[in-house]
Design a protein around this motif. Structure first.
Motif, PDB file in Angstrom:
ATOM      1  N   SER A 134      70.146  56.298  71.688  1.00 55.26           N
ATOM      2  CA  SER A 134      71.189  55.438  72.254  1.00 55.26           C
ATOM      3  C   SER A 134      70.519  54.431  73.187  1.00 55.26           C
ATOM      4  O   SER A 134      69.716  54.809  74.053  1.00 55.26           O
ATOM      5  CB  SER A 134      72.226  56.277  73.023  1.00 55.26           C
ATOM      6  N   ALA A 135      70.854  53.152  72.971  1.00 54.35           N
ATOM      7  CA  ALA A 135      70.256  52.099  73.813  1.00 54.35           C
ATOM      8  C   ALA A 135      71.145  50.873  73.774  1.00 54.35           C
ATOM      9  O   ALA A 135      71.893  50.636  72.814  1.00 54.35           O
ATOM     10  CB  ALA A 135      68.846  51.773  73.322  1.00 54.35           C
ATOM     11  N   ALA A 136      71.061  50.069  74.840  1.00 57.61           N
ATOM     12  CA  ALA A 136      71.858  48.838  74.942  1.00 57.61           C
ATOM     13  C   ALA A 136      71.026  47.653  74.465  1.00 57.61           C
ATOM     14  O   ALA A 136      69.820  47.565  74.719  1.00 57.61           O
ATOM     15  CB  ALA A 136      72.304  48.621  76.375  1.00 57.61           C
ATOM     16  N   PHE A 137      71.687  46.742  73.748  1.00 60.36           N
ATOM     17  CA  PHE A 137      71.045  45.535  73.238  1.00 60.36           C
ATOM     18  C   PHE A 137      71.926  44.326  73.580  1.00 60.36           C
ATOM     19  O   PHE A 137      73.130  44.463  73.807  1.00 60.36           O
ATOM     20  CB  PHE A 137      70.849  45.627  71.721  1.00 60.36           C
ATOM     21  N   ASP A 138      71.284  43.162  73.545  1.00 56.10           N
ATOM     22  CA  ASP A 138      72.003  41.923  73.819  1.00 56.10           C
ATOM     23  C   ASP A 138      72.386  41.254  72.504  1.00 56.10           C
ATOM     24  O   ASP A 138      71.522  40.809  71.752  1.00 56.10           O
ATOM     25  CB  ASP A 138      71.141  40.962  74.643  1.00 56.10           C
ATOM     26  N   ASP A 139      73.682  41.193  72.266  1.00 57.76           N
ATOM     27  CA  ASP A 139      74.226  40.412  71.162  1.00 57.76           C
ATOM     28  C   ASP A 139      73.474  40.655  69.845  1.00 57.76           C
ATOM     29  O   ASP A 139      72.713  39.824  69.358  1.00 57.76           O
ATOM     30  CB  ASP A 139      74.198  38.928  71.518  1.00 57.76           C
ATOM     31  N   VAL A 140      73.736  41.809  69.224  1.00 60.40           N
ATOM     32  CA  VAL A 140      73.090  42.187  67.956  1.00 60.40           C
ATOM     33  C   VAL A 140      73.772  41.474  66.806  1.00 60.40           C
ATOM     34  O   VAL A 140      75.004  41.437  66.719  1.00 60.40           O
ATOM     35  CB  VAL A 140      73.159  43.707  67.759  1.00 60.40           C
ATOM     36  N   ILE A 141      72.947  40.872  65.948  1.00 58.33           N
ATOM     37  CA  ILE A 141      73.496  40.234  64.743  1.00 58.33           C
ATOM     38  C   ILE A 141      73.739  41.291  63.666  1.00 58.33           C
ATOM     39  O   ILE A 141      74.810  41.360  63.080  1.00 58.33           O
ATOM     40  CB  ILE A 141      72.536  39.153  64.215  1.00 58.33           C
ATOM     41  N   ASP A 142      72.742  42.105  63.416  1.00 55.83           N
ATOM     42  CA  ASP A 142      72.857  43.118  62.369  1.00 55.83           C
ATOM     43  C   ASP A 142      71.766  44.158  62.565  1.00 55.83           C
ATOM     44  O   ASP A 142      70.774  43.928  63.282  1.00 55.83           O
ATOM     45  CB  ASP A 142      72.738  42.489  60.975  1.00 55.83           C
ATOM     46  N   ILE A 191      66.513  45.682  64.151  1.00 57.38           N
ATOM     47  CA  ILE A 191      67.684  45.161  64.893  1.00 57.38           C
ATOM     48  C   ILE A 191      67.475  43.671  65.139  1.00 57.38           C
ATOM     49  O   ILE A 191      66.488  43.258  65.762  1.00 57.38           O
ATOM     50  CB  ILE A 191      67.852  45.908  66.220  1.00 57.38           C
ATOM     51  N   LEU A 192      68.396  42.864  64.598  1.00 61.09           N
ATOM     52  CA  LEU A 192      68.337  41.415  64.748  1.00 61.09           C
ATOM     53  C   LEU A 192      69.294  41.011  65.874  1.00 61.09           C
ATOM     54  O   LEU A 192      70.463  41.425  65.868  1.00 61.09           O
ATOM     55  CB  LEU A 192      68.735  40.711  63.449  1.00 61.09           C
ATOM     56  N   THR A 193      68.816  40.225  66.799  1.00 66.12           N
ATOM     57  CA  THR A 193      69.652  39.779  67.935  1.00 66.12           C
ATOM     58  C   THR A 193      69.784  38.262  67.914  1.00 66.12           C
ATOM     59  O   THR A 193      69.037  37.546  67.235  1.00 66.12           O
ATOM     60  CB  THR A 193      69.033  40.235  69.267  1.00 66.12           C
ATOM     61  N   ARG A 194      70.768  37.761  68.704  1.00 68.25           N
ATOM     62  CA  ARG A 194      71.052  36.326  68.739  1.00 68.25           C
ATOM     63  C   ARG A 194      69.903  35.529  69.350  1.00 68.25           C
ATOM     64  O   ARG A 194      69.766  34.338  69.072  1.00 68.25           O
ATOM     65  CB  ARG A 194      72.316  36.087  69.557  1.00 68.25           C
TER      66      ARG A 194
END
Length: 929
Positions: free
Chosen positions: A308-316, A326-329
């Protein structure tokens, strides 16, 4: 979320089973990899992460122009190099579907094998989701107006497929997934308000409405076939799993869901941390810069959070190359790599979470050795904590891998005997117990005095026996559980142990005897030989009865009447009765009954049967005092001796009769064996003079020397035996068995035998000799006259001519006519008669037979002249040796042989003439005689 769901969720343990790393750009000195700008759709498979930029494992992006305006959806098949895309080539709502073959190239780009509009009619609407079956025969497109278009057939070609509207509704389609189970193909459809399932392998495409609430876009997924290919729908409060015909389990996970994926048995959920618009805002995907998203990886089977972890604005989130990307904005790419199984297990071991470790190992398909080690560690942990019951259950799961002695040593304490018993039972159930384990288990039962468990253990069916039966019988016997040992021995046909316990421990002789009577022939025979003496001592009548059956026509007593009827025409087995005689050593009455029975039913019984019965009857005869009964026993003995079995073999019978002084039997056996001298000697030993003379009279013709031995016997006796001597001398004189001189010499040893005893014998012999002398003198005179006549005839033949005066043919008796043939024997023949009947030209046909007899006699004398052994044998056996010597004198045996090698020439003719005259004279003499 309800309190119950929240409580259940909070019970899930959290682990860090994935390692997070930022993907580095291999060509930019290890700096972070930067994704292309403006990503609108993503998918992965076949070694690429694609947004019509192909990203290889070496992080080298390769773009190509797929649409003129934009790409809205991508679907990469996992088993084929086929990519399906949805996008726009012109302004307006007119989405196009393109199918790309990534293995083929067109001007350096993937080959587009098919292009067709996504909207089936003229009604403009946006595509919301896309799904393609891995067999390339189905493709489903969901729209925002609530309709679903199904393309059936080869999706890579126009002419081999057809398109139809499968579903129509009012709520936008948020998720599609194909499920294949055998030959049945299903299509799951999720909207904002419903979950449905269509069966595509049946006509009319029947559908089932699975639920009345749906989910937001990108909040559906399909589990692996190992998880039964369940359709996952993530709502705001719960995550639901669906089968084609019903709803499955439900998991209460809080947070608004943005993205759902299934990866190697894990459920990936992406949720908003801060408050955001609800799911009814279907098309809203914009997020504020401060918005955080939580990516959580769940293990639904083992109920723990793997990451479990937090990410910024994940695309997919995409799965490829064994990792999660993990793809992010902000155009960054992160990778989550799952830790290896051993590392995860060690993390669980440190927290003593053995149950979870076991479940994890099973899900990861860890081998049996690895699982066994986990069970061992878990068992050790519980043992140290004092939970012996739980520990033994874990140790039981190590059977087959862990050495049993490791566990047994821990539980040898008497207070833990229940646990040891449970382990040993499991060891036997898996057929891995040895003799020591069986002994230990049975000792545990006996120590606990748990008869029910003991009976349950030994009464298992033969197909389920997992222990050494013989060891079990020994232990039960030693512990005093005789009935259990007997049951086990009987059930598993350990006949020797069954009988040993019955006879030595239980002293149940009747039951042991009945058990032997139920055994097959070979086993019944061997056990009777082993235990027969014991049984005969305690139950003699029943044992004798069984032995009678065993030695005649044995059939096991367990056979039913139907079995006996079917075997009625077949011969049963029978043992050798002679081998069981030793059993009756202290039971002569039963032995006599057994032997008499065998003689009645079996004519050709073994020799030992007759010998033993004879000995028994002789013993009875010798000890019997009543005269009448003694005579009866005597007749019984004689009848046994006269049976056929004693016609050739009687050595032992003779010894037995002599030992018991059974006179009639001894004499009978001597007579049967033609031992006539032994008969006479037997009478001589008993001084039965009359029996001696009677024996000579009865057997003297078969063995003449008996008379001579009888005369010598009486001659040595000092008693007055004149009567018997006279009788013997009369027979000797009548048959000329002894020379008179030998008779006189024999009787000279008897002081009581006077001359008067042999007076008549001597006078008679002298008269016979005188008569013989007179007869011999008469024959001598006759032979002299004949010899004189023969010499005169020989002289006439030598000195004067022979005149033939025959006038008739000696053959046909007709008057002689010339030419004729004359012989010195005075026979004359016609020439044609002579030629017709004569066998030789030099021999008279009339005299030829007599001459041939004489010549045969001469040749026989010549052949027997050198038979010295025959002469000595005949001389020894003859009663008159003088006549034998005289006979051989007449044959010329004692003549001196003179060999003439070179006779004088002048006398050769005379010698030839003398030999011819001698032959003719011999022939003439023979004919006159």
């Amino acid at each position: 979320m309800t309190a119950e769901k929240m409580a259940a969720f909070l019970q899930w343990r959290r682990f860090v089973f994935f390692d997070k790393e930022t993907v580095k750009d291999p060509g930019d000195d290890g700096k972070g990899f930067t994704l292309p700008a403006g990503i609108s759709a993503c998918d992965s498979g076949r070694g690429h992460i694609g947004q019509i930029w192909f990203l290889t494992r070496s992080m080298q992006p390769t773009p190509f122009q797929a649409y003129k305006l934009r790409v809205t959806h991508l679907f990469q098949l996992k088993q084929h190099s086929i990519l399906v895309s949805v996008g726009q080539d012109e302004q307006g709502i007119n989405p196009l579907v393109k199918v790309w073959n990534l293995d083929k190239r067109d001007s350096g780009n993937p080959l587009c094998t098919r292009i067709f509009p996504a909207i089936p009619g003229n009604k403009p609407t946006e595509v919301s989701c896309l799904s393609v079956h891995e067999n390339l025969n189905f493709m489903a497109i969901g729209f925002t107006d609530g309709s679903v278009v199904l393309t059936k057939g080869d999706i890579t070609r126009d002419r081999h497929s057809k398109t139809l509207t499968l579903h129509e509704g009012t709520c936008p389609i948020t998720g599609l997934a194909f499920r294949q189970s055998g030959k049945i193909t299903n299509l799951f459809i999720a909207t904002l308000e419903k979950v449905l399932c269509y069966t595509l392998s049946l006509k009319e495409y029947p559908r089932v409405e699975l639920d009345t609430h749906g989910c937001a876009l990108r909040c559906t997924a399909l589990t692996d076939p190992s998880q039964d290919s369940q359709f996952i729908v993530a709502g705001d409060e719960c995550v639901y799993l669906y089968q084609p015909d019903e709803r499955g389990p439900c998991f209460g996970f809080e947070g608004q869901k943005l993205l759902v994926h299934w990866y190697r048995g894990y459920l990936l959920l992406l949720t908003r941390i801060c408050k955001t618009p609800n799911k009814s805002e279907f098309g809203s995907r914009e997020t504020s810069p401060s918005e955080k998203q939580l990516l959580t990886v769940y293990d639904l089977d083992n109920k723990f959070i793997a990451y479990s972890a937090a990410f910024d604005d994940v695309i997919d989130v995409l799965a490829e190359w064994g990792s999660l990307y993990i793809l992010t904005r902000d155009r960054r790419l992160c990778v989550l790599q799952e830790k290896d199984t051993q590392t995860k297990l060690e993390m669980l071991f440190k927290k003593n979470l053995f149950v979870m470790a076991i479940n994890l190992a099973k899900n990861q398909h860890l081998d049996s050795d690895g699982l066994s080690e986990i069970f061992r560690q878990y068992g050790d942990h519980l043992y140290v904590k004092g939970d012996h019951d739980g520990a033994i259950q874990q140790y039981i799961r190590t059977i087959g891998k862990l050495e049993p002695s490791y566990v047994i040593r821990k539980f040898l304490d008497a207070q833990r005997i229940h646990n040891l018993t449970a382990y040993l039972q499991a060891l036997h159930r898996q057929s891995l117990a040895n003799a020591d384990h069986t002994t230990l288990l049975l000792n545990c039962y006996t120590k606990l005095k748990d008869s029910s468990k003991l009976e349950e253990f030994i009464m298992t069916s033969e197909s389920e026996v997992h222990f050494d039966v013989e060891i079990a019988i020994k232990v039960l016997r030693q512990a005093g559980y005789y009935s259990h040992a007997v049951f086990l021995a009987e059930k598993h046909t350990h006949h020797e142990w069954y009988l040993k316990i019955q006879l030595e421990d239980l002293k149940n002789y009747q039951e042991a005897l009945r058990y032997i009577g139920r055994l097959p022939f070979e086993q019944a025979e061997s056990n009777m030989k082993r235990y027969g003496k014991t049984l005969m001592h305690h139950v003699p009548e029943e044992t004798t009865r069984l032995l009678k059956g065993l030695c005649t026509d044995y059939r096991p007593s367990r056979e039913t009447p139907a079995d006996r009827e079917s075997l009625g025409h077949t011969l049963g087995n029978k043992a050798n009765s002679e081998e069981f005689i030793a059993i009756f050593v202290n039971n002569p009455r039963e032995l006599r009954a057994f032997l008499e029975h065998m003689m009645e039913v079996e004519a050709q019984s073994p020799q030992g049967v007759y010998d033993t019965l004879l000995e028994l009857r002789l013993q009875d005869w010798a000890h019997e005092q009543d005269a009448q009964e003694k005579n009866s026993l005597q007749e019984a003995v004689l009848s046994l001796l006269k049976s056929e079995n004693y016609s050739t073999v009687f050595d032992k019978a003779l010894v037995l009769c002599q030992m018991h002084n059974f006179k009639e039997g001894v004499l009978y056996l001597y007579e049967q064996g033609q031992l006539y001298q032994q008969i006479m000697h037997y009478h001589m030993q008993n001084e039965e003079y009359g029996k001696v003379v009677e024996a000579c009279q009865r057997y003297g013709e078969k063995e003449a020397c008996l008379w001579e031995q009888a005369l010598g016997y009486f001659a040595r006796k000092e008693e007055d035996c004149k009567e018997y001597i006279t009788a013997v001398l009369q027979h000797i004189d009548r048959n000329n068995l002894m020379p008179p001189l030998l008779v006189v010499q024999t009787l000279a040893h008897n002081s009581t035998a006077t001359l008067s005893v042999i007076k008549d014998y001597l006078i008679n012999k002298l008269q016979q000799e005188s008569e013989q002398i007179s007869e011999d003198e008469r024959k001598i005179r006759e032979y002299r006259v004949e010899t004189t006549q023969l010499r005169q005839e020989i002289e006439e033949l030598r000195s004067s001519a022979k005149i033939f005066q025959k006038t008739k043919c000696s053959m046909c008796n007709s008057p002689l006519e010339l030419p004729s043939v004359h012989f010195l024997c005075s026979h004359s023949f016609h020439q044609h008669c002579f030629e017709s009947y004569a066998e030789s030209e030099a021999e008279c046909p009339t005299c030829a037979p007599d001459n041939r007899k004489v010549m045969d006699m001469l040749r026989a004398q010549d052949q027997k002249r050198d038979l010295h052994e025959h002469f000595h044998r005949q001389l020894k056996c003859s009663n008159d040796g003088f006549s034998v010597v005289a006979d051989y004198f007449g044959r010329g045996v004692f003549n001196k042989l003179t060999l003439i090698t070179d006779p004088p020439g002048g006398k050769a003719g005379a010698a030839s003439l003398d030999s011819d005259l001698q032959r003719d004279l011999l022939i003439h003499t023979k004919r006159n005689v």
